[in-house]
Design an enzyme around this catalytic site. Structure first.
Site, PDB file in Angstrom:
ATOM      1  NE  ARG A 157      49.843 101.813  -3.908  1.00 23.16           N
ATOM      2  CZ  ARG A 157      50.475 102.786  -4.578  1.00 23.16           C
ATOM      3  NH1 ARG A 157      51.068 103.757  -3.924  1.00 23.16           N
ATOM      4  NH2 ARG A 157      50.500 102.798  -5.892  1.00 23.16           N
TER       5      ARG A 157
ATOM      6  CE1 TYR B 296      29.255  95.183  11.070  1.00 22.98           C
ATOM      7  CE2 TYR B 296      30.430  96.049   9.186  1.00 22.98           C
ATOM      8  CZ  TYR B 296      30.313  95.885  10.542  1.00 22.98           C
ATOM      9  OH  TYR B 296      31.255  96.428  11.377  1.00 22.98           O
TER      10      TYR B 296
ATOM     11  CG  ASP C 252      29.646  90.238   4.451  1.00 26.18           C
ATOM     12  OD1 ASP C 252      30.276  89.263   4.895  1.00 26.18           O
ATOM     13  OD2 ASP C 252      29.660  91.361   4.991  1.00 26.18           O
TER      14      ASP C 252
ATOM     15  CE  LYS D  37      33.724  90.813  11.843  1.00 28.10           C
ATOM     16  NZ  LYS D  37      33.888  91.964  12.708  1.00 28.10           N
TER      17      LYS D  37
HETATM   18  C1  LIG Z   1      29.068  90.438   8.358  1.00 27.62           C
HETATM   19  C2  LIG Z   1      30.160  91.432   8.463  1.00 27.62           C
HETATM   20  N1  LIG Z   1      30.712  91.897   7.345  1.00 27.62           N
HETATM   21  C3  LIG Z   1      31.695  92.802   7.369  1.00 27.62           C
HETATM   22  C4  LIG Z   1      32.181  93.291   8.564  1.00 27.62           C
HETATM   23  C5  LIG Z   1      33.237  94.337   8.540  1.00 27.62           C
HETATM   24  O1  LIG Z   1      34.474  93.851   8.912  1.00 27.62           O
HETATM   25  P1  LIG Z   1      35.569  94.820   9.566  1.00 27.62           P
HETATM   26  O2  LIG Z   1      35.130  95.039  10.972  1.00 27.62           O
HETATM   27  O3  LIG Z   1      36.840  94.068   9.408  1.00 27.62           O
HETATM   28  O4  LIG Z   1      35.555  96.098   8.785  1.00 27.62           O
HETATM   29  C6  LIG Z   1      31.649  92.837   9.767  1.00 27.62           C
HETATM   30  C7  LIG Z   1      32.149  93.333  11.059  1.00 27.62           C
HETATM   31  O5  LIG Z   1      31.583  93.092  12.101  1.00 27.62           O
HETATM   32  C8  LIG Z   1      30.596  91.888   9.709  1.00 27.62           C
HETATM   33  O6  LIG Z   1      30.014  91.435  10.841  1.00 27.62           O
END
Ligand SMILES: Cc1ncc(COP(=O)(O)O)c(C=O)c1O
Length: 395
Positions: free
Chosen positions: A60, A114, A187, A212
């Site tokens: 882990r 988000y 973020d 992404k």
């Molecule tokens: C700006 C942003 N932050 C975080 C996330 C979350 O990522 P995950 O889909 O890997 O949980 C997304 C997903 O679309 C996003 O667009």
């Protein structure tokens, strides 16, 4: 990677995390799958703890496959102490927040966050006795400072914001937060640390959904948090306590994606800017929402702080209503309809920010579409958009 020589980000992408002792003669750090680590003696097993990256202890806690990716991500963030990996971007957001907040604390959260980030605050943080107050993404640092109470512990930013792409004055907000003893989280998924090295701008915890652009091929889920020295211990401890782990197979794929992040991002940028400029001149389009366009809220911060723009932006149609917007999205042939973004392929989705906004509802003049411009030839994407726009009532 050696800290001795200053290197450009593209070189860091190639060299990052490729320690000789992890490569063992290969170009890529191999996938090492394990749960148990075997030791030669009790003394050795004791010496393996407390766990830390670079020292085998238990599955882990990772092997070189995960450590190498984490180190490569840290290398892209001058001033950072380390990176922890998480099984999704959302897990990275929620653990980063949990690492700094406790019962009775208050969080200032950007209203353009988000959606699932918002849900985590409104459901889970609330259940833990942590209050969230939302602020408008165009709020100045002074306006934000005026919102701080004696319970405020952290400020969360997402820049540009989800769906509506407002760019925040991250360095000024961080400077204000530092003065007030608050933690800052960002973020940074849209730009990644390649286009916006966040720790050097003053951010304490820089979050990226590796799902992404880092992985870049729409074939895995992962998140990462890179921490300033002041926040590294706490982030590490919380991540371990919550048992957060990513598989070596996913770490290998993400590291493979990371090597080409620079060329991909620049190509996404070229394609998206070309498509957006073309869209701007179409009679069916009310406005473009793209950080590199002068009328995007916070464009001046994008121009000052970012090294580029990625492939994700929005546009508003001239009237037509939601049903006509949805028909337009469905009539696109080269754009898939699907959430996520950052892969090599183009995507289109209806964007509906209002239900997840409380402090920044705005009128964009018509229904919104969010595009992810992939690595296809932008002229083909433009031709596809032209045929879809031709059926829109404003034609
Ligand atoms: C700006 C942003 N932050 C975080 C996330 C979350 O990522 P995950 O889909 O890997 O949980 C997304 C997903 O679309 C996003 O667009």
């Amino acid at each position: 990677m050696s800290d001795k020589k200053p290197m450009h980000p593209d070189t860091k992408l190639v060299l990052g995390g490729r320690r000789k002792e992890w490569l063992r003669g290969m170009v890529n750090v191999p996938v090492s799958r394990t749960s148990t680590i075997l030791f030669d003696s009790v003394e050795e097993i004791h010496a393996a703890y407390p766990p830390e990256d670079g020292r085998l202890s238990y599955g882990r806690n990772g092997t070189w496959t995960q450590w190498s990716l984490a180190e490569a991500l840290t290398d892209l963030e001058p001033g950072a102490a380390g990176t922890r990996l998480f099984p999704s971007g959302s897990a990275a957001v929620s653990i980063a927040l949990t690492s700094v907040l406790g019962p009775g604390d208050e969080l200032l959260m950007v209203d353009s966050a988000y959606g699932p980030t918002r849900h985590f605050c409104d459901r889970e943080l609330k259940r833990l006795g942590i209050a969230t107050r939302y602020y408008d993404p165009v709020a100045t640092p002074e306006e934000l400072e005026a919102m701080i109470s004696d319970k405020t512990r952290a400020i969360f930013m997402e820049s540009p914001g989800s769906l509506t792409f407002e760019v925040q004055d991250v360095p000024a907000i961080c400077a204000m937060a530092k003065k007030r003893g608050l933690t800052t989280l960002l973020d940074n998924t849209w730009a990644t640390s390649f286009f916006f090295p966040a720790i050097a701008k003053g951010v304490d915890l820089a979050i990226v959904a590796c799902t992404k652009y880092i992985s870049g091929h729409s074939d895995l889920m992962m998140g990462a948090v890179t921490a300033a020295p002041s926040h590294w211990e706490r982030l590490s401890r919380t991540g371990r306590s919550f048992g957060q782990y990513v598989s070596p197979d996913d770490a290998y794929l993400a590291a493979r994606g990371l090597r080409t992040l620079g060329v991909r991002l620049r190509q996404h940028e070229l394609g998206a800017v070309k498509v957006a400029h073309w869209l701007k001149d179409q009679p069916q389009v009310e406005r473009i929402i793209h950080p590199a366009f002068a009328d995007c809220p916070g464009h001046e911060f994008w121009r000052r702080d970012f090294l580029g723009s990625s492939g994700l932006f929005g546009f508003a149609l001239k009237g037509g209503g939601d049903a006509a917007r949805d028909r337009l999205v469905e009539s696109l042939e080269l754009f898939g309809i699907g959430y996520s973004w950052g892969g090599f392929e183009s995507l289109a989705v209806p964007a509906e920010p209002d239900p997840i906004r409380t402090a920044s509802k705005r009128d964009y003049g018509g229904p919104l579409v969010r595009l992810h411009v992939g690595l296809e030839d932008p002229d083909d994407l433009i031709a596809d958009l032209a045929q879809a726009l031709a059926i829109h009532p404003a034609s």
